[in-house]
Structures are given as C-alpha cells and as structure tokens.
Scaffold this active site. Structure first.
Site, PDB file in Angstrom:
ATOM      1  N   LYS A   1       0.844  -1.203   0.000  1.00  0.00           N
ATOM      2  CA  LYS A   1       0.000   0.000   0.000  1.00  0.00           C
ATOM      3  C   LYS A   1       0.877   1.251   0.000  1.00  0.00           C
ATOM      4  O   LYS A   1       2.037   1.237   0.414  1.00  0.00           O
ATOM      5  CB  LYS A   1      -0.955   0.017   1.192  1.00  0.00           C
TER       6      LYS A   1
ATOM      7  N   PRO B   1       9.685  -4.480   0.188  1.00  0.00           N
ATOM      8  CA  PRO B   1      10.784  -4.188   1.119  1.00  0.00           C
ATOM      9  C   PRO B   1      10.276  -3.996   2.545  1.00  0.00           C
ATOM     10  O   PRO B   1       9.119  -3.609   2.771  1.00  0.00           O
ATOM     11  CB  PRO B   1      11.386  -2.888   0.566  1.00  0.00           C
TER      12      PRO B   1
ATOM     13  N   GLY C   1       7.241   1.515   4.812  1.00  0.00           N
ATOM     14  CA  GLY C   1       5.996   2.277   4.828  1.00  0.00           C
ATOM     15  C   GLY C   1       4.960   1.744   3.860  1.00  0.00           C
ATOM     16  O   GLY C   1       3.990   2.443   3.539  1.00  0.00           O
TER      17      GLY C   1
ATOM     18  N   ALA D   1       3.478  -1.462   4.303  1.00  0.00           N
ATOM     19  CA  ALA D   1       2.655  -2.463   4.992  1.00  0.00           C
ATOM     20  C   ALA D   1       2.919  -3.882   4.507  1.00  0.00           C
ATOM     21  O   ALA D   1       1.989  -4.686   4.401  1.00  0.00           O
ATOM     22  CB  ALA D   1       1.164  -2.120   4.859  1.00  0.00           C
TER      23      ALA D   1
ATOM     24  N   GLY E   1       4.395  -6.446   6.053  1.00  0.00           N
ATOM     25  CA  GLY E   1       4.005  -7.424   7.063  1.00  0.00           C
ATOM     26  C   GLY E   1       2.503  -7.514   7.222  1.00  0.00           C
ATOM     27  O   GLY E   1       1.939  -8.610   7.372  1.00  0.00           O
TER      28      GLY E   1
ATOM     29  N   ASP F   1      -2.823  -1.701  10.087  1.00  0.00           N
ATOM     30  CA  ASP F   1      -2.956  -1.659   8.631  1.00  0.00           C
ATOM     31  C   ASP F   1      -3.585  -2.925   8.050  1.00  0.00           C
ATOM     32  O   ASP F   1      -3.929  -2.962   6.865  1.00  0.00           O
ATOM     33  CB  ASP F   1      -1.590  -1.455   7.971  1.00  0.00           C
TER      34      ASP F   1
END
Length: 301
Positions: free
Chosen positions: A8, A93, A97, A99, A101, A135
């Site tokens: 995202k 990566p 920033g 999300a 995970g 998230d």
C-alpha cells in the site's frame, strides 16, 4: 492456496493526536499497488502454525504478523483441530511504509477464510486483522479507501485503478529504514501548528472526478515533514525532475512514490533511480488488497 498480498501507499496521511490507548488518531487515503508478496497457505492436521520465508530477514516465529494472523483466525473461528503451513515469497521491502508485514497477515486471513469455509464478511475479517496490526484491515480489502481512527475505520472511495487514464506509480526505497515507533515519537515531539495538513477533502474530490492531476497535487504526509530524510528528499527531486506530476513519502517511510501520466517517463526515472537504489519498482494502482491466484502451493527456497 496462493494469495498475492499487495503493498500500500498513502496518498494522504494526517495524524490528529495521540490516544489514551497509545495509538494515534489518523486520517488517511490509502491505495493498494501492484507490488506484492506471494503467500502460500495450506491447512495441516497437526494443529501447528509453521512458517517459512524466502527472506532471511523475516522472522519465522510467533512474532511474525503472518503467524499472529493465523493464530487469531483460529481463535476467532473456534477451530482447534487444524494447523497451517505458511510460506512467504517476499518482494515488498521491509521498513518501507508499504505495509508488507500487514499485507502478509491479510493474505493469511483471506486464505484461511476460504480454506476453512467460514465465509466471514469483510467487517468480520477486519476484526481478526485489527488484533494483528492497524494496517491489516485495509490490506484485507484494499483498493482506494479512507482510513480513520487508528486505521481500522474504513470507507470505500472512488477507485484510482478504475480511472479511464490510470496513472503509473513509481516506487523507490533507499537502503535506510525508519522504525514506526521512532517516526511517531518525532511527530509527538513537534509543534503541531507548524505542520501543513494534507487536504483530504480535495483528494477525495479529485478521486471522485477521476482527476489524476488533482490526486497528484494533493499528496501529503505529515511524517515526511517531520522526519525530513535527506535521501527521501533526493529521490523525490529526481522523480519530479523526471516527469512525475506528484511525489510523496508513504507511511512512516522510507519509500517515496511518484505519480506519472506517462509510462515512458516513469520507466526513465526508474532507470535513473535504480542505479543508486535497488528497491525501485514501476507499478500501478490495484483495486484489492489480496487476490487468490491459485489453489496450488509453492515452496519458498
């Protein structure tokens, strides 16, 4: 079952203040993009949650978001006689920033909902995901959404992926990362009156009018203002000089994205950036957070 777990970006990100529960009240316009992890999910009969990944950087124990997602799903559904084998092929990566995970956790929840035949609604799946991370509910549904509260209050918006002339999105992450905790601490310690707040209303209007230029001109992220990461500012400058009609950092960093109305210019800028930054991707907006693509599993090397 294999699920694509999409990254995202934040078209807007505003932080209204810190809550009593330790979280922060947020107002964000969030967007799923084509960069994705592939998550293989297979039920087993030994009641164990087994996790493997293609990335040596990803922990494969109880602290992993995908593990937590499976554990919370089984607890929510009352299923006690099944376990699950999870394999993650990482492309998003880490500390970016985007999300990554949370996207993996969302993919596990979506897959288990199908494999176990529970047929939960999105709102029920969000309740499971919320216990894993703020998230995760967005990553379950994805597309273009307004997120409020700590990120769990979600509302559908006109979809950027449905634009007649959908923009090209360039992503670039420098080698450095920023912990989410450090980023929020920086916001908490700054004078809020000095922050330029993202114009969420104008962003929503631009989305409703399919106005790519309006979307690009209303990008905004308070983290970017507070953290002022030199490499991110350099990447942003290269994107804008390379033809991006708008550029912004996503989440708490450190990925910077650019919106282009020309695929050629986006690829040229990507080539320039890739000489210094390995994690550079040309992608597009997508209309979902997770997508089941196969009922056959793969093996992560």
């Amino acid at each position: 079952m294999i699920v694509h777990a999409y990254a995202k970006i934040n078209l807007t990100l505003d932080i209204l203040g810190k809550r009593q529960d330790g979280y922060h009240d947020l107002v964000m316009v969030m967007q799923s993009v084509g960069l994705h992890d592939s998550v293989s999910v297979k039920l087993n009969d030994d009641t164990h949650i087994n996790l493997k990944s293609s990335s040596a950087l990803l922990v494969d124990n109880e602290s992993n978001t995908a593990y937590k997602a499976a554990k919370n799903f089984f607890e929510f559904s009352g299923i006690s006689d099944k376990g699950v084998d999870i394999e993650i092929e990482k492309n998003i990566p880490m500390e970016a920033g985007m999300a990554g995970g949370s996207a993996d956790a969302a993919a596990v929840i979506v897959a288990l909902n199908h494999l176990c035949g529970t047929n939960y609604t999105d709102s029920q799946l969000w309740k499971i995901g919320e216990k894993v991370g703020a998230d995760v509910p967005f990553c379950i549904t994805g597309g273009t959404m307004l997120a409020q509260g700590k990120g769990e209050i979600l509302s559908q918006l006109p979809q950027l992926s449905d634009f007649t002339y959908a923009p090209v999105i360039l992503l670039c992450k420098p080698d450095i990362g920023v912990s989410t905790g450090k980023a929020y601490s920086a916001v908490d310690s700054c004078d809020p009156s000095l922050l330029k707040r993202p114009d969420t209303a104008s962003m929503r209007l631009a989305l409703s009018e399919q106005d790519v230029s309006g979307v690009a001109s209303n990008l905004g992220n308070v983290f970017e203002q507070v953290l002022r990461i030199e490499e991110c500012e350099c990447i942003k400058k290269i994107m804008l000089e390379g033809g991006a009609i708008g550029s912004c950092m996503t989440g708490s960093g450190t990925t910077v994205f650019g919106i282009f109305d020309s695929e050629t210019l986006a690829k040229q800028a990507a080539f320039t950036l890739s000489r210094s930054y390995q994690s550079t991707f040309v992608t597009e907006a997508v209309g979902c957070g997770c997508k089941i693509i196969s009922d056959k599993a793969f093996s992560a090397e």
